[in-house]
Design a protein around this motif. Structure first.
Motif, PDB file in Angstrom:
ATOM      1  N   VAL A 177      -1.012   5.256  11.250  1.00 46.25           N
ATOM      2  CA  VAL A 177      -0.532   6.618  10.973  1.00 46.25           C
ATOM      3  C   VAL A 177      -0.947   6.969   9.545  1.00 46.25           C
ATOM      4  CG1 VAL A 177       1.433   8.164  10.800  1.00 46.25           C
ATOM      5  CG2 VAL A 177       1.461   6.315  12.501  1.00 46.25           C
ATOM      6  N   THR A 178      -1.811   7.960   9.388  1.00 45.08           N
ATOM      7  CA  THR A 178      -2.308   8.339   8.069  1.00 45.08           C
ATOM      8  C   THR A 178      -1.834   9.743   7.690  1.00 45.08           C
ATOM      9  OG1 THR A 178      -4.319   7.048   8.494  1.00 45.08           O
ATOM     10  CG2 THR A 178      -4.384   8.579   6.646  1.00 45.08           C
ATOM     11  N   LYS A 179      -1.491   9.918   6.406  1.00 47.01           N
ATOM     12  CA  LYS A 179      -1.141  11.230   5.850  1.00 47.01           C
ATOM     13  C   LYS A 179      -0.043  11.908   6.650  1.00 47.01           C
ATOM     14  CE  LYS A 179      -5.837  12.134   4.123  1.00 47.01           C
ATOM     15  NZ  LYS A 179      -6.974  13.096   4.131  1.00 47.01           N
ATOM     16  N   SER A 180       1.051  11.215   6.824  1.00 42.24           N
ATOM     17  CA  SER A 180       2.154  11.761   7.596  1.00 42.24           C
ATOM     18  C   SER A 180       3.439  11.644   6.776  1.00 42.24           C
ATOM     19  CB  SER A 180       2.280  11.015   8.926  1.00 42.24           C
ATOM     20  OG  SER A 180       3.183  11.662   9.791  1.00 42.24           O
ATOM     21  N   SER A 233       7.606   8.458   0.633  1.00 46.19           N
ATOM     22  CA  SER A 233       8.612   7.401   0.609  1.00 46.19           C
ATOM     23  C   SER A 233       8.222   6.225  -0.280  1.00 46.19           C
ATOM     24  CB  SER A 233       8.871   6.875   2.025  1.00 46.19           C
ATOM     25  OG  SER A 233       9.744   5.769   1.979  1.00 46.19           O
ATOM     26  N   ALA A 234       8.902   6.100  -1.406  1.00 48.02           N
ATOM     27  CA  ALA A 234       8.703   4.932  -2.262  1.00 48.02           C
ATOM     28  C   ALA A 234       9.186   3.664  -1.573  1.00 48.02           C
ATOM     29  CB  ALA A 234       9.440   5.125  -3.590  1.00 48.02           C
ATOM     30  N   ASP A 235      10.231   3.769  -0.753  1.00 49.32           N
ATOM     31  CA  ASP A 235      10.753   2.595  -0.055  1.00 49.32           C
ATOM     32  C   ASP A 235       9.733   2.056   0.948  1.00 49.32           C
ATOM     33  OD1 ASP A 235      13.144   2.607  -1.431  1.00 49.32           O
ATOM     34  OD2 ASP A 235      14.195   3.797   0.077  1.00 49.32           O
ATOM     35  N   TYR A 236       8.961   2.947   1.553  1.00 45.18           N
ATOM     36  CA  TYR A 236       7.910   2.478   2.456  1.00 45.18           C
ATOM     37  C   TYR A 236       6.831   1.747   1.663  1.00 45.18           C
ATOM     38  CZ  TYR A 236       3.983   2.221   5.596  1.00 45.18           C
ATOM     39  OH  TYR A 236       2.940   1.737   6.345  1.00 45.18           O
ATOM     40  N   MET A 237       6.431   2.310   0.536  1.00 43.52           N
ATOM     41  CA  MET A 237       5.414   1.664  -0.290  1.00 43.52           C
ATOM     42  C   MET A 237       5.880   0.292  -0.751  1.00 43.52           C
ATOM     43  SD  MET A 237       4.190   4.918  -2.591  1.00 43.52           S
ATOM     44  CE  MET A 237       3.965   6.526  -1.835  1.00 43.52           C
ATOM     45  N   GLY A 297       1.370  -1.906  -1.192  1.00 45.52           N
ATOM     46  CA  GLY A 297       0.182  -1.255  -1.728  1.00 45.52           C
ATOM     47  C   GLY A 297       0.075   0.170  -1.227  1.00 45.52           C
ATOM     48  N   GLN A 298      -0.578   1.017  -2.008  1.00 46.33           N
ATOM     49  CA  GLN A 298      -0.778   2.419  -1.653  1.00 46.33           C
ATOM     50  C   GLN A 298      -2.200   2.827  -1.988  1.00 46.33           C
ATOM     51  OE1 GLN A 298       0.923   4.883  -0.120  1.00 46.33           O
ATOM     52  NE2 GLN A 298      -0.782   6.276  -0.524  1.00 46.33           N
ATOM     53  N   PHE A 299      -2.872   3.454  -1.032  1.00 45.66           N
ATOM     54  CA  PHE A 299      -4.193   4.017  -1.276  1.00 45.66           C
ATOM     55  C   PHE A 299      -4.136   4.983  -2.449  1.00 45.66           C
ATOM     56  CE2 PHE A 299      -6.573   7.970  -0.591  1.00 45.66           C
ATOM     57  CZ  PHE A 299      -7.859   7.510  -0.745  1.00 45.66           C
ATOM     58  N   ALA A 300      -5.093   4.858  -3.376  1.00 45.18           N
ATOM     59  CA  ALA A 300      -5.176   5.778  -4.502  1.00 45.18           C
ATOM     60  C   ALA A 300      -6.446   6.621  -4.444  1.00 45.18           C
ATOM     61  CB  ALA A 300      -5.133   5.013  -5.827  1.00 45.18           C
ATOM     62  N   ALA A 301      -7.579   5.999  -4.081  1.00 43.41           N
ATOM     63  CA  ALA A 301      -8.851   6.714  -4.059  1.00 43.41           C
ATOM     64  C   ALA A 301      -9.895   5.882  -3.336  1.00 43.41           C
ATOM     65  CB  ALA A 301      -9.324   6.993  -5.491  1.00 43.41           C
ATOM     66  N   HIS A 302     -10.985   6.551  -2.966  1.00 45.89           N
ATOM     67  CA  HIS A 302     -12.169   5.827  -2.488  1.00 45.89           C
ATOM     68  C   HIS A 302     -13.379   6.470  -3.152  1.00 45.89           C
ATOM     69  CE1 HIS A 302     -11.643   9.182   0.159  1.00 45.89           C
ATOM     70  NE2 HIS A 302     -11.006   8.538   1.101  1.00 45.89           N
ATOM     71  N   PRO A 303     -13.630   6.085  -4.416  1.00 45.32           N
ATOM     72  CA  PRO A 303     -14.756   6.672  -5.145  1.00 45.32           C
ATOM     73  C   PRO A 303     -16.048   6.588  -4.334  1.00 45.32           C
ATOM     74  CG  PRO A 303     -13.399   5.367  -6.604  1.00 45.32           C
ATOM     75  CD  PRO A 303     -12.890   5.114  -5.230  1.00 45.32           C
ATOM     76  N   ILE A 352      -1.476   1.861   4.651  1.00 47.32           N
ATOM     77  CA  ILE A 352      -1.228   2.030   3.212  1.00 47.32           C
ATOM     78  C   ILE A 352      -1.510   3.447   2.710  1.00 47.32           C
ATOM     79  CG2 ILE A 352      -1.477  -0.393   2.609  1.00 47.32           C
ATOM     80  CD1 ILE A 352      -4.282   0.337   1.481  1.00 47.32           C
ATOM     81  N   ASP A 353      -1.641   4.392   3.625  1.00 46.65           N
ATOM     82  CA  ASP A 353      -1.621   5.808   3.243  1.00 46.65           C
ATOM     83  C   ASP A 353      -0.862   6.590   4.298  1.00 46.65           C
ATOM     84  OD1 ASP A 353      -2.059   8.017   1.650  1.00 46.65           O
ATOM     85  OD2 ASP A 353      -4.030   8.456   2.503  1.00 46.65           O
ATOM     86  N   SER A 354       0.268   6.027   4.698  1.00 46.46           N
ATOM     87  CA  SER A 354       1.013   6.587   5.818  1.00 46.46           C
ATOM     88  C   SER A 354       2.035   7.631   5.395  1.00 46.46           C
ATOM     89  CB  SER A 354       1.731   5.455   6.574  1.00 46.46           C
ATOM     90  OG  SER A 354       0.809   4.497   7.039  1.00 46.46           O
ATOM     91  N   TYR A 355       2.943   7.244   4.513  1.00 42.58           N
ATOM     92  CA  TYR A 355       4.093   8.087   4.194  1.00 42.58           C
ATOM     93  C   TYR A 355       4.228   8.212   2.677  1.00 42.58           C
ATOM     94  CZ  TYR A 355       4.872   6.334   8.922  1.00 42.58           C
ATOM     95  OH  TYR A 355       4.711   5.966  10.232  1.00 42.58           O
ATOM     96  N   ARG A 356       3.446   9.097   2.108  1.00 39.10           N
ATOM     97  CA  ARG A 356       3.452   9.246   0.654  1.00 39.10           C
ATOM     98  C   ARG A 356       4.786   9.774   0.138  1.00 39.10           C
ATOM     99  NH1 ARG A 356      -2.469  12.064  -0.499  1.00 39.10           N
ATOM    100  NH2 ARG A 356      -3.730  10.593   0.701  1.00 39.10           N
TER     101      ARG A 356
END
Length: 232
Positions: free
Chosen positions: A61-64, A98-102, A107-113, A92-96
């Motif tokens: 589940v991404t960006k939800s 929620s800090a509790d989910y992270m 880990g949390q996705f930050a970027a993909h240069p 790792i980019d599911s529920y931005r």
């Protein structure tokens, strides 16, 4: 003998092919003797009676977003012994929101240069670049990575914000290029596992599309990670 139960939760951004990738792994789990249920949202996490019988959650589940009752149910299930596993943005980019989910996944996705800004077209391929997945010393002695050497893949390279409460099995390094804002190479986790209460969490950052997930060694690493995470 009662078959172990796996729960696939999928949805969010279509660009990560949540249906195709999870159906691919569903076949693998069924071959391993799991009974597999599929849900198209995290709402099932709030059903405590159901979750108590789940041995492995595979999430894509991404960006939800996730509601408090759903997150509480997920965290409670994992703490009680249910495994939680996934790949790429599906975990790792599911529920931005929620800090509790992270905190749960570590880990949390930050970027993909990606490529040179002058060459970008607005397509997903702007973020594809050859990069090396480097096996750590810990990873070389872990069954999930057995027989796997450093390897190069041409897909999204994840820059991950992470905490130290994990066993990092592989890393990847973002170089410095003339158009980048950072001033030195940045190494972040690429494959890791962690323990949460009685449960286990497994994450691999590779798997943007099915073709990446289905190719070895990403496929082998992911399959082993799912089995490691499942309730023992």
């Amino acid at each position: 003998m009662t078959a172990r139960r796996a729960l696939i939760v999928r949805g969010g951004w279509f660009g990560h092919e949540p249906v195709d990738t999870t159906e691919f792994m569903r076949k693998f789990l069924e071959k391993q003797g799991f009974s597999v249920d599929v849900h198209e949202s995290p709402a099932v996490y709030a059903d405590a009676d159901y979750m108590a019988g789940v041995d492995l959650i595979v999430q894509a589940v991404t960006k939800s977003t996730i509601e408090k009752a759903e997150l509480d149910g997920l965290r409670a299930a994992v703490a009680a012994g249910t495994g939680f596993a996934g790949w790429h943005g599906g975990i790792i980019d599911s529920y931005r929101n929620s800090a509790d989910y992270m905190q749960l996944v570590g880990g949390q996705f930050a970027a993909h240069p990606g490529c040179d800004p002058a060459d970008r077209t607005g397509e997903q391929s702007d973020n594809y670049r050859p990069h090396t997945i480097e096996i750590t010393d810990l990873g070389r002695n872990d069954p999930i990575m057995a027989g796997v050497d450093d390897f190069v893949i041409d897909t999204e390279q994840y820059w991950v914000l992470s905490d130290p409460y994990m066993e990092v099995l592989a890393t990847t390094t973002q170089p410095v290029r003339e158009w980048d804002a950072w001033h030195e190479p940045v190494t972040t986790p690429s494959v890791w596992k962690r323990y949460w209460g009685q449960g286990r969490v497994f994450v691999s950052t590779s798997g943007h599309h099915l073709d990446v997930l289905a190719a070895d060694p990403v496929r082998t690493i992911t399959e082993r990670g799912l089995l490691w995470a499942a309730r023992h």
